[in-house]
Design an enzyme around this catalytic site. Structure first.
Site, PDB file in Angstrom:
ATOM      1  CB  THR A  47      -0.969  -0.047   1.313  1.00  0.00           C
ATOM      2  OG1 THR A  47      -1.713  -1.242   1.306  1.00  0.00           O
ATOM      3  CG2 THR A  47      -1.942   1.240   1.441  1.00  0.00           C
ATOM      4  CB  THR A  48       3.812   2.125   2.104  1.00  0.00           C
ATOM      5  OG1 THR A  48       3.247   1.868   3.141  1.00  0.00           O
ATOM      6  CG2 THR A  48       4.655   3.423   2.207  1.00  0.00           C
ATOM      7  CE1 TYR A 109     -16.854  -0.172  -2.239  1.00  0.00           C
ATOM      8  CE2 TYR A 109     -17.521  -2.165  -3.806  1.00  0.00           C
ATOM      9  CZ  TYR A 109     -17.712  -0.994  -3.160  1.00  0.00           C
ATOM     10  OH  TYR A 109     -19.074  -0.112  -3.704  1.00  0.00           O
ATOM     11  CE1 TYR A 135      -1.397  -4.412   6.402  1.00  0.00           C
ATOM     12  CE2 TYR A 135      -1.089  -4.186   3.933  1.00  0.00           C
ATOM     13  CZ  TYR A 135      -1.230  -3.504   5.353  1.00  0.00           C
ATOM     14  OH  TYR A 135      -1.026  -2.216   5.694  1.00  0.00           O
ATOM     15  NE  ARG A 140      -3.728   2.277   3.838  1.00  0.00           N
ATOM     16  CZ  ARG A 140      -3.727   3.264   3.135  1.00  0.00           C
ATOM     17  NH1 ARG A 140      -4.364   3.490   1.797  1.00  0.00           N
ATOM     18  NH2 ARG A 140      -2.832   4.509   3.180  1.00  0.00           N
ATOM     19  CE  LYS A 163       2.066  -3.983   7.190  1.00  0.00           C
ATOM     20  NZ  LYS A 163       2.121  -3.301   5.816  1.00  0.00           N
ATOM     21  CB  ILE A 205       5.867  -4.710   7.590  1.00  0.00           C
ATOM     22  CG1 ILE A 205       6.204  -6.005   7.390  1.00  0.00           C
ATOM     23  CG2 ILE A 205       5.971  -3.880   6.272  1.00  0.00           C
ATOM     24  CD1 ILE A 205       5.330  -7.082   6.663  1.00  0.00           C
TER      25      ILE A 205
END
Length: 292
Positions: A47-48, A109, A135, A140, A163, A205
Site C-alpha cells: 500500500t505504501t 471493499y 495482511y 483500509r 502483518k 513492517i
C-alpha cells in the site's frame, strides 16, 4: 516451509515518481539507504508503494531492482487484490522476478465473512509454492481478519506470517500466544512495535523506516535482545514520526519527509496528492528534530 522467517524491521517501500514516471534512480538510492542502515528485510509493492496505481511493467521492474539491491535480504512483495483471480495472476506475474514471499491483504471493499477470508487465502496458498504473509488492515479494507481465522490459516504450510494492523492488542496477542511453531506475527503499525515485539511479535513492517531506517533498525534490534531501556528511549524519540506519518493518508506524509530531505520529488499518483503545506512543514520539522 515454515522455516522461512521474517524478524526485525522490514520497510514498506514508497515508490518515488518524477514527472509522472517511476523514478527508478531514486528508488535504487532509497534501497541503498535502507541496506546501509542495516534493514532486515524489504517490502516493495505494498500500500505504501501506491501499487494500485502502478502498471505491470513498473511493478516487475521495482521488484527486480529490489532483488538486485537488497544485499541478500529477504524480499516480501505485495501481491494481493480484492479478486482471487487477479491475486493469483499478480503472483504469477511477479514470481519469476525475485520475491521470497508475497504479502496478501484481506480483500478490500468486498467485506467478506470469516469463512470467505479463510477460503480466499487457502485458494491463494494453493495457487503458489511461495510463502505467504497475511495482511490484516481493517481501516483500509473494511473487514477484520479475526484471530480465530488467522490461526486456522496459520496451519496451512506456506502461510508463514501475518502483518497485523488492526490495532486490536487483545486480538494480536491471541495470535501470538496460540500461533503454531514457525508462524510469525509482524506489527503493521509503527507505534505498536514496542508493545507487540515485547510480548512476542517477530518484528515490524514499517512506514517510518522509509524516513528513519537506522533508528527503526535500532529499535527492532533492542527489542530482539530484550534491551527495554534502549527500546523505550527509541520508541519515545520516534513517536512524533510514528504519529506524523499518518496525519494524511499514507504515504503522503512519508513522501513529504523524504522530499524535505532531498531524496525524492514530492509526487504521488492520483487519487493521492502531495501533502498540504501544513503537513509538509510538520514533516520537515519532524525530520530535523530526529537529526535526519
Amino acid at each position: 516451509m515454515k522455516s522461512i522467517s521474517f524478524r526485525g524491521c522490514g520497510t514498506a517501500l514508497i515508490t518515488p515518481f518524477r514527472d509522472g514516471n517511476v523514478d527508478y534512480d531514486a528508488f535504487v538510492a532509497l534501497l541503498k539507504r535502507q541496506t546501509d542502515a542495516g534493514i532486515h528485510f524489504l517490502v516493495p509493492l505494498g500500500t505504501t508503494g501506491e501499487t494500485p496505481c502502478l502498471d505491470e511493467q513498473e511493478r516487475i521492474k521495482l521488484l527486480e531492482l529490489t532483488r538486485e539491491h537488497c544485499g541478500g535480504r529477504k524480499v516480501i512483495a505485495g501481491g494481493g487484490t480484492n479478486s482471487l483471480a487477479q491475486t493469483v495472476r499478480s503472483i504469477k506475474l511477479l514470481e519469476p522476478h525475485g520475491a521470497d514471499a508475497f504479502l496478501i491483504v484481506v480483500p478490500y471493499y468486498n467485506k467478506p465473512t470469516q469463512q470467505g477470508m479463510y477460503e480466499y487465502f487457502k485458494a491463494v496458498a494453493d495457487s503458489t509454492d511461495k510463502p505467504l504473509v497475511l495482511y490484516n488492515v481493517p481501516g483500509r479494507t473494511g473487514a477484520n481478519l479475526l484471530a480465530e481465522t488467522t490461526l486456522r490459516l496459520a496451519e496451512i504450510e506456506n502461510i508463514v506470517a501475518v502483518k497485523e494492523a488492526s490495532g486490536n492488542y487483545a486480538q494480536i496477542s491471541e495470535i501470538i500466544r496460540n500461533a503454531p511453531e514457525g508462524f510469525s506475527v509482524l506489527s503493521g503499525n509503527d507505534d505498536e512495535t514496542l508493545p507487540l515485539m515485547a510480548t512476542g511479535a517477530a518484528g515490524i513492517i514499517s512506514v517510518a523506516s522509509n524516513v528513519a531506517p537506522r533508528l527503526m533498525v535500532e529499535l527492532a534490534e533492542a527489542l530482539m535482545r530484550d534491551d527495554m531501556d534502549t527500546a523505550r528511549r527509541l520508541h519515545h524519540r520516534l513517536t512524533p514520526l510514528f504519529r506524523n506519518c499518518f496525519v494524511e493518508s499514507n504515504p503522503i506524509p512519508a513522501k513529504a519527509a523524504l522530499a524535505a530531505m532531498g531524496l525524492i520529488s514530492n509526487e504521488l499518483r492520483l487519487p493521492l496528492v502531495p501533502a498540504s503545506e501544513k503537513t509538509y512543514a510538520l514533516m520537515r520539522k519532524t525530520v530535523a528534530e530526529l537529526g535526519l
